[in-house]
Design an enzyme around this catalytic site. Structure first.
Site, PDB file in Angstrom:
ATOM      1  N   TYR A 219       0.722  -1.079   0.001  1.00 19.79           N
ATOM      2  CA  TYR A 219       0.125  -0.118   0.071  1.00 19.79           C
ATOM      3  C   TYR A 219       0.676   1.225   0.078  1.00 19.79           C
ATOM      4  O   TYR A 219       0.556   2.442  -0.661  1.00 19.79           O
ATOM      5  CB  TYR A 219      -0.923  -0.108   1.271  1.00 19.79           C
ATOM      6  CG  TYR A 219      -2.320  -0.624   1.281  1.00 19.79           C
ATOM      7  CD1 TYR A 219      -2.172  -2.015   0.983  1.00 19.79           C
ATOM      8  CD2 TYR A 219      -3.309  -0.130   1.390  1.00 19.79           C
ATOM      9  CE1 TYR A 219      -3.340  -2.707   0.821  1.00 19.79           C
ATOM     10  CE2 TYR A 219      -4.645  -0.876   1.656  1.00 19.79           C
ATOM     11  CZ  TYR A 219      -4.586  -2.178   1.088  1.00 19.79           C
ATOM     12  OH  TYR A 219      -5.852  -2.711   0.980  1.00 19.79           O
TER      13      TYR A 219
ATOM     14  N   LYS B 220       3.327 -15.352   2.757  1.00 15.81           N
ATOM     15  CA  LYS B 220       3.444 -16.103   1.292  1.00 15.81           C
ATOM     16  C   LYS B 220       4.784 -16.267   1.347  1.00 15.81           C
ATOM     17  O   LYS B 220       5.569 -15.951   0.194  1.00 15.81           O
ATOM     18  CB  LYS B 220       2.892 -15.146   0.327  1.00 15.81           C
ATOM     19  CG  LYS B 220       2.908 -16.133  -1.054  1.00 15.81           C
ATOM     20  CD  LYS B 220       1.547 -17.079  -1.194  1.00 15.81           C
ATOM     21  CE  LYS B 220       1.668 -17.746  -2.636  1.00 15.81           C
ATOM     22  NZ  LYS B 220       1.115 -18.890  -2.472  1.00 15.81           N
TER      23      LYS B 220
ATOM     24  N   ASP C 210      -2.685 -18.210   1.118  1.00 12.98           N
ATOM     25  CA  ASP C 210      -3.791 -19.044   0.218  1.00 12.98           C
ATOM     26  C   ASP C 210      -4.275 -20.123   0.953  1.00 12.98           C
ATOM     27  O   ASP C 210      -5.750 -20.218   0.827  1.00 12.98           O
ATOM     28  CB  ASP C 210      -3.251 -19.317  -1.126  1.00 12.98           C
ATOM     29  CG  ASP C 210      -1.946 -20.285  -1.006  1.00 12.98           C
ATOM     30  OD1 ASP C 210      -1.096 -20.281   0.023  1.00 12.98           O
ATOM     31  OD2 ASP C 210      -1.361 -20.603  -2.167  1.00 12.98           O
TER      32      ASP C 210
ATOM     33  N   ASP D 107      -6.189  -7.129   4.392  1.00  8.18           N
ATOM     34  CA  ASP D 107      -7.351  -6.158   3.746  1.00  8.18           C
ATOM     35  C   ASP D 107      -8.244  -7.474   3.102  1.00  8.18           C
ATOM     36  O   ASP D 107      -9.498  -7.317   3.582  1.00  8.18           O
ATOM     37  CB  ASP D 107      -6.866  -5.466   2.794  1.00  8.18           C
ATOM     38  CG  ASP D 107      -8.057  -4.798   1.918  1.00  8.18           C
ATOM     39  OD1 ASP D 107      -8.823  -4.356   2.525  1.00  8.18           O
ATOM     40  OD2 ASP D 107      -7.828  -4.840   0.517  1.00  8.18           O
TER      41      ASP D 107
ATOM     42  N   ASP E 151     -11.988  -9.146   4.801  1.00 14.63           N
ATOM     43  CA  ASP E 151     -13.502  -9.306   4.293  1.00 14.63           C
ATOM     44  C   ASP E 151     -14.168 -10.536   4.003  1.00 14.63           C
ATOM     45  O   ASP E 151     -15.067 -10.700   4.496  1.00 14.63           O
ATOM     46  CB  ASP E 151     -13.317  -8.678   2.754  1.00 14.63           C
ATOM     47  CG  ASP E 151     -13.438  -7.222   2.620  1.00 14.63           C
ATOM     48  OD1 ASP E 151     -13.139  -6.506   3.850  1.00 14.63           O
ATOM     49  OD2 ASP E 151     -13.955  -6.752   1.748  1.00 14.63           O
TER      50      ASP E 151
HETATM   51  C1  IPM Z   1     -10.232  -1.235   4.331  1.00 10.92           C
HETATM   52  C2  IPM Z   1     -10.391  -0.675   3.049  1.00 10.92           C
HETATM   53  C3  IPM Z   1      -9.310   0.226   2.546  1.00 10.92           C
HETATM   54  C4  IPM Z   1      -8.077  -0.602   2.497  1.00 10.92           C
HETATM   55  C5  IPM Z   1      -9.550   1.063   1.058  1.00 10.92           C
HETATM   56  C6  IPM Z   1     -10.767   1.784   1.191  1.00 10.92           C
HETATM   57  C7  IPM Z   1      -8.184   1.675   0.732  1.00 10.92           C
HETATM   58  O1  IPM Z   1     -10.665  -1.545   1.950  1.00 10.92           O
HETATM   59  O2  IPM Z   1     -10.135  -0.366   5.275  1.00 10.92           O
HETATM   60  O3  IPM Z   1     -10.310  -2.504   4.419  1.00 10.92           O
HETATM   61  O4  IPM Z   1      -7.747  -1.179   1.600  1.00 10.92           O
HETATM   62  O5  IPM Z   1      -7.314  -0.673   3.436  1.00 10.92           O
HETATM   63 MG    MG Z   2     -10.605  -3.691   2.741  1.00 10.49          MG
END
Ligand code: IPM
Ligand code: MG
Length: 362
Positions: A142, A191, A223, A247, A251
């Site tokens: 990032y 990884k 993975d 990240d 999710d």
């Molecule tokens: C998160 C989001 C952010 C990230 C984006 C909006 C930049 O997906 O906080 O997980 O990737 O960190």
């Molecule tokens: Mg995210």
């Protein structure tokens, strides 16, 4: 006690979910005799529209002068075509870096009331889902160099991924400390079969484990981890991983608990000032329609009380109110399962009001 909170409403559903979180905080302040002062900060798309910059220094300074920062969500299709360095998300990355919050803590815990909303089979859910992802937040790909150049008559895009030992060590410590306060199992995810940065990651985690003999450290390739999270999430207690893997995995982890709309997160550095936000995005498709789930943001406010303001009772009071409302069968669209016939669908504002009604001083 008095606290000064920098409030970033942001874009999309950000303003509506944040409004509910502030109403919850107001009631907690009345119940417990605190005073919360809010300072509005513009970041993301709304800051691009207002200042032509997703996070002007003056807005960052307001955050640095606060006791903590509460954020809704940023971004949306309106700003899709602005250059990378000017995107709303860049504001968020600059905020994280500017505040020095290297440790992002994302709990994945199933609310028993929402078990039917999990896409996993019941027998997997029944084994329990309760783990935390500790994500490195201000390093890695990032924050490496991003560039697109021309080479041999075509575009070539480069994103640099770098980690130093000290960056890995400081997040590793947070992983070990977090595990120590829980079930003492830490899974370091990388990884290392492909990436140098991951080989260094694994080496530093292994070295650190000597200082934490009471914590059981394991290593897992990312993975495989993605697979294990849906196969048997009960095996995890604390996961520590680098920025981009965290990240993605967070999710995935949120989804198996029912909805990404339920999950708060804290981001902390070395001091007590933190950045608190739901982990979901700005959901522009439902913005302004009173359909969003404010619970992730409300729980983020609870985390702020617990971790930055050292007000654990007040935090528990919010969490209990959320539990009571779910017990009552109230659901926003994202957590309404067709299997839950007795549940009542509510909008963002009604969900906020119900939680506020259920706030009781313990
Ligand atoms: C998160 C989001 C952010 C990230 C984006 C909006 C930049 O997906 O906080 O997980 O990737 O960190
Ligand atoms: Mg995210």
């Amino acid at each position: 006690m008095n606290f000064n909170i920098a409030v970033i409403r942001g874009d999309g559903i950000g303003p509506e979910i944040l409004e509910q979180a502030l109403l919850v905080l107001d009631k907690v302040a009345r119940l417990y005799g605190h005073s919360f002062t809010y300072t509005d900060v513009f970041m993301g798309g709304c800051a691009i529209d207002r200042f032509g910059d997703p996070l002007p220094q003056a807005e960052l300074d307001k955050c640095l002068a606060s006791d903590s920062v509460l954020l809704g969500a940023v971004g949306g299709p309106k700003w899709n075509d602005v250059p990378g360095s000017m995107r709303p998300e860049k504001g968020l990355l600059r905020l994280r870096a500017g505040m020095g919050v290297y440790s992002n803590n994302r709990p994945a815990k199933i609310w028993p009331q929402l078990a039917a909303a999990s896409p996993l089979k019941q027998e997997i859910v029944d084994k329990g889902i309760d783990f935390i992802i500790v994500r490195e937040l201000i390093g890695g790909i990032y924050f490496g160099k991003h560039e697109t150049v021309e080479e041999n008559g075509e575009h070539l895009a480069i994103d640099e991924l770098r980690y130093s030992e000290s960056e890995i060590r400081r997040i590793g410590r947070i992983g070990f400390e977090t595990a120590r306060k829980r079930n003492k199992r830490l899974c370091s995810v990388e990884k290392s079969n492909v990436l140098d940065s991951s080989r260094l990651w694994k080496k530093v985690m292994t070295q650190l484990s000597e200082e934490y003999p009471d914590v059981q450290l394991s290593h897992m390739l990312v993975d495989n981890c993605a697979m294990q999270i849906v196969k048997d999430p009960s095996q995890f207690d604390v996961i520590v991983t680098e920025n981009m893997f965290g990240d993605i995995l967070s999710d995935e982890a949120s989804m198996i608990t029912g909805s990404i709309g339920m999950i708060p997160s804290s981001s902390l550095g070395d001091g007590s000032r933190g950045l608190y936000e739901p982990i979901h995005g700005s959901a522009p498709d439902i913005a302004g329609k009173d359909m969003a789930n404010p619970i992730g943001t409300i729980l983020a406010a609870a985390m702020m009380l617990r971790y930055s303001f050292d007000l654990p009772e007040e935090a528990s009071c919010i969490e209990a109110a959320v539990g009571a409302v779910l017990d009552g069968g109230y659901r926003t669209g994202d957590i309404l399962s067709p299997l839950d016939s007795g549940c009542k669908k509510v909008g963002c504002r009604e969900m906020g009001s119900l939680i506020i009604e259920n706030l009781k001083k313990g």
